[in-house]
Every structure is written in C-alpha cells, then in structure tokens.
Design a protein around this motif. Structure first.
Motif, PDB file in Angstrom:
ATOM      1  N   GLU A 126       0.824  -1.203   0.000  1.00 43.27           N
ATOM      2  CA  GLU A 126       0.000   0.000   0.000  1.00 43.27           C
ATOM      3  C   GLU A 126       0.864   1.261   0.000  1.00 43.27           C
ATOM      4  O   GLU A 126       0.569   2.238  -0.701  1.00 43.27           O
ATOM      5  CB  GLU A 126      -0.918  -0.008   1.218  1.00 43.27           C
ATOM      6  CG  GLU A 126      -1.804   1.221   1.345  1.00 43.27           C
ATOM      7  CD  GLU A 126      -2.579   1.228   2.659  1.00 43.27           C
ATOM      8  OE1 GLU A 126      -2.975   2.323   3.097  1.00 43.27           O
ATOM      9  OE2 GLU A 126      -2.783   0.145   3.235  1.00 43.27           O
ATOM     10  N   ALA A 127       1.945   1.248   0.778  1.00 48.83           N
ATOM     11  CA  ALA A 127       2.829   2.413   0.838  1.00 48.83           C
ATOM     12  C   ALA A 127       3.464   2.682  -0.525  1.00 48.83           C
ATOM     13  O   ALA A 127       3.519   3.836  -0.987  1.00 48.83           O
ATOM     14  CB  ALA A 127       3.904   2.190   1.901  1.00 48.83           C
ATOM     15  N   LEU A 128       3.948   1.632  -1.181  1.00 45.14           N
ATOM     16  CA  LEU A 128       4.549   1.814  -2.501  1.00 45.14           C
ATOM     17  C   LEU A 128       3.521   2.310  -3.510  1.00 45.14           C
ATOM     18  O   LEU A 128       3.818   3.168  -4.352  1.00 45.14           O
ATOM     19  CB  LEU A 128       5.160   0.491  -2.974  1.00 45.14           C
ATOM     20  CG  LEU A 128       6.378  -0.015  -2.196  1.00 45.14           C
ATOM     21  CD1 LEU A 128       6.773  -1.408  -2.679  1.00 45.14           C
ATOM     22  CD2 LEU A 128       7.553   0.948  -2.327  1.00 45.14           C
ATOM     23  N   GLU A 129       2.317   1.785  -3.412  1.00 44.25           N
ATOM     24  CA  GLU A 129       1.248   2.222  -4.317  1.00 44.25           C
ATOM     25  C   GLU A 129       0.949   3.707  -4.136  1.00 44.25           C
ATOM     26  O   GLU A 129       0.791   4.453  -5.113  1.00 44.25           O
ATOM     27  CB  GLU A 129      -0.006   1.396  -4.053  1.00 44.25           C
ATOM     28  CG  GLU A 129      -1.186   1.756  -4.958  1.00 44.25           C
ATOM     29  CD  GLU A 129      -2.414   0.924  -4.645  1.00 44.25           C
ATOM     30  OE1 GLU A 129      -3.290   0.830  -5.526  1.00 44.25           O
ATOM     31  OE2 GLU A 129      -2.519   0.385  -3.528  1.00 44.25           O
ATOM     32  N   ASN A 130       0.883   4.158  -2.887  1.00 40.46           N
ATOM     33  CA  ASN A 130       0.594   5.567  -2.625  1.00 40.46           C
ATOM     34  C   ASN A 130       1.731   6.481  -3.080  1.00 40.46           C
ATOM     35  O   ASN A 130       1.491   7.586  -3.579  1.00 40.46           O
ATOM     36  CB  ASN A 130       0.324   5.778  -1.134  1.00 40.46           C
ATOM     37  CG  ASN A 130      -1.020   5.214  -0.699  1.00 40.46           C
ATOM     38  OD1 ASN A 130      -1.933   5.073  -1.511  1.00 40.46           O
ATOM     39  ND2 ASN A 130      -1.142   4.883   0.572  1.00 40.46           N
ATOM     40  N   VAL A 131       2.963   6.017  -2.895  1.00 41.45           N
ATOM     41  CA  VAL A 131       4.101   6.809  -3.383  1.00 41.45           C
ATOM     42  C   VAL A 131       4.045   6.919  -4.899  1.00 41.45           C
ATOM     43  O   VAL A 131       4.242   8.006  -5.475  1.00 41.45           O
ATOM     44  CB  VAL A 131       5.436   6.187  -2.928  1.00 41.45           C
ATOM     45  CG1 VAL A 131       6.615   6.894  -3.617  1.00 41.45           C
ATOM     46  CG2 VAL A 131       5.584   6.269  -1.412  1.00 41.45           C
ATOM     47  N   ALA A 132       3.744   5.822  -5.576  1.00 39.93           N
ATOM     48  CA  ALA A 132       3.648   5.843  -7.034  1.00 39.93           C
ATOM     49  C   ALA A 132       2.566   6.800  -7.510  1.00 39.93           C
ATOM     50  O   ALA A 132       2.713   7.478  -8.537  1.00 39.93           O
ATOM     51  CB  ALA A 132       3.376   4.435  -7.558  1.00 39.93           C
ATOM     52  N   ALA A 133       1.482   6.884  -6.745  1.00 40.91           N
ATOM     53  CA  ALA A 133       0.351   7.718  -7.153  1.00 40.91           C
ATOM     54  C   ALA A 133       0.591   9.198  -6.896  1.00 40.91           C
ATOM     55  O   ALA A 133       0.051  10.051  -7.618  1.00 40.91           O
ATOM     56  CB  ALA A 133      -0.916   7.263  -6.420  1.00 40.91           C
ATOM     57  N   HIS A 134       1.389   9.549  -5.894  1.00 39.39           N
ATOM     58  CA  HIS A 134       1.441  10.940  -5.454  1.00 39.39           C
ATOM     59  C   HIS A 134       2.823  11.585  -5.488  1.00 39.39           C
ATOM     60  O   HIS A 134       2.916  12.816  -5.426  1.00 39.39           O
ATOM     61  CB  HIS A 134       0.886  11.048  -4.023  1.00 39.39           C
ATOM     62  CG  HIS A 134      -0.552  10.633  -3.909  1.00 39.39           C
ATOM     63  ND1 HIS A 134      -1.580  11.419  -4.387  1.00 39.39           N
ATOM     64  CD2 HIS A 134      -1.123   9.511  -3.396  1.00 39.39           C
ATOM     65  CE1 HIS A 134      -2.738  10.799  -4.154  1.00 39.39           C
ATOM     66  NE2 HIS A 134      -2.487   9.647  -3.563  1.00 39.39           N
ATOM     67  N   ALA A 135       3.885  10.826  -5.565  1.00 38.85           N
ATOM     68  CA  ALA A 135       5.216  11.433  -5.540  1.00 38.85           C
ATOM     69  C   ALA A 135       5.533  12.098  -6.875  1.00 38.85           C
ATOM     70  O   ALA A 135       5.102  11.619  -7.932  1.00 38.85           O
ATOM     71  CB  ALA A 135       6.263  10.374  -5.224  1.00 38.85           C
ATOM     72  N   PRO A 136       6.292  13.187  -6.844  1.00 39.14           N
ATOM     73  CA  PRO A 136       6.692  13.824  -8.110  1.00 39.14           C
ATOM     74  C   PRO A 136       7.680  12.946  -8.865  1.00 39.14           C
ATOM     75  O   PRO A 136       8.436  12.175  -8.271  1.00 39.14           O
ATOM     76  CB  PRO A 136       7.352  15.130  -7.646  1.00 39.14           C
ATOM     77  CG  PRO A 136       7.758  14.889  -6.228  1.00 39.14           C
ATOM     78  CD  PRO A 136       6.770  13.933  -5.663  1.00 39.14           C
ATOM     79  N   ALA A 137       7.655  13.060 -10.166  1.00 45.16           N
ATOM     80  CA  ALA A 137       8.569  12.278 -11.003  1.00 45.16           C
ATOM     81  C   ALA A 137      10.013  12.676 -10.718  1.00 45.16           C
ATOM     82  O   ALA A 137      10.317  13.839 -10.441  1.00 45.16           O
ATOM     83  CB  ALA A 137       8.238  12.494 -12.478  1.00 45.16           C
ATOM     84  N   GLY A 138      10.896  11.691 -10.776  1.00 44.20           N
ATOM     85  CA  GLY A 138      12.322  11.968 -10.620  1.00 44.20           C
ATOM     86  C   GLY A 138      12.849  11.844  -9.208  1.00 44.20           C
ATOM     87  O   GLY A 138      14.016  12.176  -8.950  1.00 44.20           O
ATOM     88  N   ILE A 139      12.029  11.367  -8.265  1.00 42.45           N
ATOM     89  CA  ILE A 139      12.496  11.232  -6.886  1.00 42.45           C
ATOM     90  C   ILE A 139      13.532  10.106  -6.770  1.00 42.45           C
ATOM     91  O   ILE A 139      13.613   9.220  -7.616  1.00 42.45           O
ATOM     92  CB  ILE A 139      11.340  10.915  -5.916  1.00 42.45           C
ATOM     93  CG1 ILE A 139      10.651   9.600  -6.340  1.00 42.45           C
ATOM     94  CG2 ILE A 139      10.381  12.058  -5.796  1.00 42.45           C
ATOM     95  CD1 ILE A 139       9.795   8.989  -5.253  1.00 42.45           C
ATOM     96  N   ASP A 140      14.322  10.179  -5.697  1.00 38.97           N
ATOM     97  CA  ASP A 140      15.115   9.044  -5.257  1.00 38.97           C
ATOM     98  C   ASP A 140      14.265   8.315  -4.222  1.00 38.97           C
ATOM     99  O   ASP A 140      13.786   8.926  -3.264  1.00 38.97           O
ATOM    100  CB  ASP A 140      16.425   9.492  -4.605  1.00 38.97           C
ATOM    101  CG  ASP A 140      17.310  10.261  -5.570  1.00 38.97           C
ATOM    102  OD1 ASP A 140      17.304   9.930  -6.769  1.00 38.97           O
ATOM    103  OD2 ASP A 140      18.003  11.190  -5.113  1.00 38.97           O
ATOM    104  N   LEU A 141      14.064   7.024  -4.400  1.00 39.83           N
ATOM    105  CA  LEU A 141      13.255   6.249  -3.466  1.00 39.83           C
ATOM    106  C   LEU A 141      14.138   5.299  -2.676  1.00 39.83           C
ATOM    107  O   LEU A 141      15.017   4.639  -3.234  1.00 39.83           O
ATOM    108  CB  LEU A 141      12.190   5.442  -4.214  1.00 39.83           C
ATOM    109  CG  LEU A 141      11.339   4.498  -3.346  1.00 39.83           C
ATOM    110  CD1 LEU A 141      10.480   5.281  -2.368  1.00 39.83           C
ATOM    111  CD2 LEU A 141      10.464   3.597  -4.216  1.00 39.83           C
TER     112      LEU A 141
END
Length: 417
Positions: A126-141
């Motif tokens: 769920e956490a990865l899904e939410n990051v994929a949905a809301h994080a700006p492109a180009g982040i370091d994860l």
C-alpha cells in the motif's frame, strides 16, 4: 458508539492491558484513506522518499538520509509539544499519546524534502502504491528495514513506483529468500541485505550511502543495533526504542538527527514518566504467562498490551527458550534465545515472518467482531493454540531431520566397516 468506550487513556491499567488501542477501532477503509492523504502531503515537492518501518531502526535510516540530503527538520519544531506531554503525564492525567489522533494543524507542520512514509510488512504494498500515485517524477526512493514475504505481494506496486523514481535503493537486515531478493534486484533496485544477527538496518544504510557521516552517526547505528538485535549492552538503546514507539516518527527523526543518542533532558523526562506505566503492563503480561513443553523447547506464552521484548526476557529468566506474546489487536510476537533460533519458522506457519530470534505474525482466525470479542475475553486463547501448534509442527520437523541425519550417519558407519 461513545468515544469513551474506545478511549485507552480512560481505562484502568488492567483493562488497558487486555484491550487494543483506540486506533484498532478505526475501519481499515478510513485508515487507508487517511494513509493516502498523509502520503500525498508528505511527498508533495519531495526530492527523495523513504518508505520505512517506524521503529527506532527504520527511523534511524530516515535520519541518516535526511542528514545526507541536508533535509533534517529542526528540533525546535517539536520541543514545545514534548514539554506539553511531560506536563500532562506529571499531572497524572495523561492523554494516551500512543493512540492520539492527528492534530488538526498537522498539515501545517514543517515537512522535509526527504519524505517519510511509514509502513509495516503488511502495508508495504500500500505504501509503494501511494508513493507511485502521489510522488513527483524523478524522486530518489529508499525502502528501509522492511522485507516482503513474497515478491508477488509488491510486484505491481514496485513496477508502478519504478516509473516515478529515478533510482530505488533498499536497505534491510531481515531474512530474505533468495528468490525474492533476486526478483527485487531484477526490477532495478539496489538491494543491500545485511546479516540479521550482526547488523541492524541503520548499520546497513550507514555503510551503503556514499556520504561522509561523522562519528555520532556511527554511534547511533551501534546503539540502535544494541536493542534491535537484543544485545542489551548499552542502556541508551532502550531509550531510543521506547521513544520511537511512544512518539511521532517525524519527532523521533528530528531529535536523533539533532542530538544523536544523547537525547535532550525533556525527552529523557518524558521517557521516564511513560516507563512507570510500561513496567506495570509488563508485570501484568508476565503474571498471565504459562510455560509449555513443546519438543525440546520450553515455551512461555502470554497475552497483553505490553513491550514484548521485556516480557520475553522475563520469561527467559523463568526458563523459557522461546516466548509468545499475543496482543489484543490479534497479532503476536515470537522471541527466541540461544536455545531456540527458529522464531521465523514458527511465524512463517502463522501468516508472519522475521528473524531466527525475533519474529511476528497475525493468525488468520478473525472473521468478525465476535471472534475479536472472544479473543479479548479469553486472553487470546485461539491465537495461542494456533501458534503453539506451529511450534509443534516445527519441533516435529526438527525431530524428523535429526532422525534422518542419525540414520544417514549409521548407514555411513556401516558402509565403512
């Protein structure tokens, strides 16, 4: 339903020990909505995102990354709130900080450009899904102090977040299967897994990052490791573990980021005040414990809302090789010793996993609230029975393996004659 019925702060210690915290009674759908909202707020404008367990080890990784990115939130942001909590506890009328809801003004609190997304082994997807949905492109994860039991659980979510992130690094020290580790690496992740009986995830992160950290960070990793691996040689490690458990993750990261293991006096005062109740909850759980002989092991089993590591230590002093602490929320902690290093094998049979001497699980036995009501009123009778049966299964396997080894040795000896 009246709020008072689920308000842990208003319960007597005996009842508080036997019932889950206030957060348990929030529907998963509400929690999921709130979790997504919090992730969206946290990652807005972030240059890096850390998905991490919110214990002291996972949060130690976050503190290291914020130091590297020069993105630590200032301690002064939280100092007044800590003092207010100390004042409440000193008046003997504390709010239940462990279960407190989000303050209305939390959205206005300072945010780091290295966003923290808290997760557990069962909410990693769920956490990865939410990051994929809301994080700006180009982040370091970064993913820290978390291990998926199976790659299939996170396959789609990891693929989705890979489309957003420029890079993904994963630092952990749990027991990974070779197949899962291989699949994660094939997905383009820089995965570093330390030896689970030698390093904590903060150690792994510290040695993996290309940054010149000063000595206080080495000390933070060492003290975090002392508790996480249950070495119990540095008393400061209990302070870190307790504080991480009792306070907001952002506050913990800010404090250790500013002070390392030398916590400020007001934080030490808060920890000491909370430990009075902690000790009473430990005593309540230990008083309920029973010792069972299963195969070659003596297993201590108990029930209660408590600090499982200290309860397990008390049960070891009573002669237990392994310890099971069933929690009111339905999960359980399994702890081992030099005489029992198969906690992860037991947990794996009951919807869980972990380390040889420290593991967790949540038996799949709760179909409706009547099952939970039975759980509370019988002090976890069904969960205890299911977990002890898993101990029996592991003991049977060990006995069968030993017998097969003896037979093979006898055959070899006969062949040499």
């Amino acid at each position: 339903m009246e709020d008072e019925l689920i308000d842990s702060a208003s319960l007597s210690l005996s009842r508080k020990s036997q019932l889950p915290g206030t957060g348990f009674f929030y529907p998963d759908s509400l929690d999921e909505d709130r979790a997504e909202e919090r992730v969206a707020e946290a990652v807005d404008g972030a240059e890096a995102v850390v998905v991490a367990d919110t214990d002291a080890d996972g949060l130690g990784c976050v503190a290291l990354l914020r130091e590297m990115y020069d993105a630590t939130i200032k301690w002064a942001t939280f100092a007044e709130d800590v003092q207010a909590r100390v004042d409440r506890w000193e008046r003997d009328s504390p709010a239940d900080d462990e279960d407190r809801d989000v303050d209305e003004d939390e959205a206005d609190a300072p945010r780091s450009t290295v966003a923290l997304v808290g997760a557990g082994p069962y909410s990693l997807d769920e956490a990865l899904e939410n990051v994929a949905a809301h994080a700006p492109a180009g982040i370091d994860l970064y993913v820290c102090d978390l291990c998926p039991d199976e790659y299939a659980w996170i396959e789609e979510e990891l693929a989705a977040v890979s489309e957003v992130a420029d890079s993904i690094a994963w630092y952990d020290h749990h027991q990974w299967s070779e197949a899962t580790a291989a699949r994660v690496r094939e997905a383009g992740v820089d995965l570093v897994v330390g030896e689970s009986d030698e390093e904590c995830s903060t150690d792994v992160t510290l040695r993996s990052l290309d940054y010149d950290f000063d000595e206080r960070w080495t000390e933070l990793a060492a003290v975090t490791r002392d508790h996480d691996l249950w070495q119990k040689e540095d008393p400061r490690s209990d302070d870190l573990a307790d504080y991480a458990y009792w306070t907001d993750p952002e506050e913990y990261v800010a404090v250790v980021g500013a002070f390392g293991v030398d916590l400020p006096p007001v934080v030490e005062q808060y920890i000491e005040l909370r430990r009075v109740e902690k000790s009473e909850l430990i005593e309540a759980a230990v008083s309920r414990a029973e010792l069972k002989q299963i195969g070659p092991w003596t297993v201590g089993v108990t029930y209660g809302r408590c600090s499982q590591n200290e309860v397990a230590e008390a049960l070891r002093e009573k002669g237990a090789d392994g310890a099971v602490v069933v929690k009111p929320a339905g999960s359980a902690s399994i702890r081992g010793s030099e005489g029992f290093e198969r906690a992860h094998e037991v947990a794996g049979r009951v919807n869980g996993g972990g380390h040889p001497r420290a593991a967790g699980c949540k038996p799949d036995i709760y179909d409706d609230m009547l099952d939970y009501a039975h759980h509370w009123t019988t002090q976890g009778a069904t969960a205890k029975r299911v977990i002890l049966r898993a101990f029996e299964d592991v003991a049977s396997e060990v006995a069968a393996d030993d017998e097969a080894s003896e037979t093979e040795a006898d055959d070899d000896a006969a062949g040499d004659e």
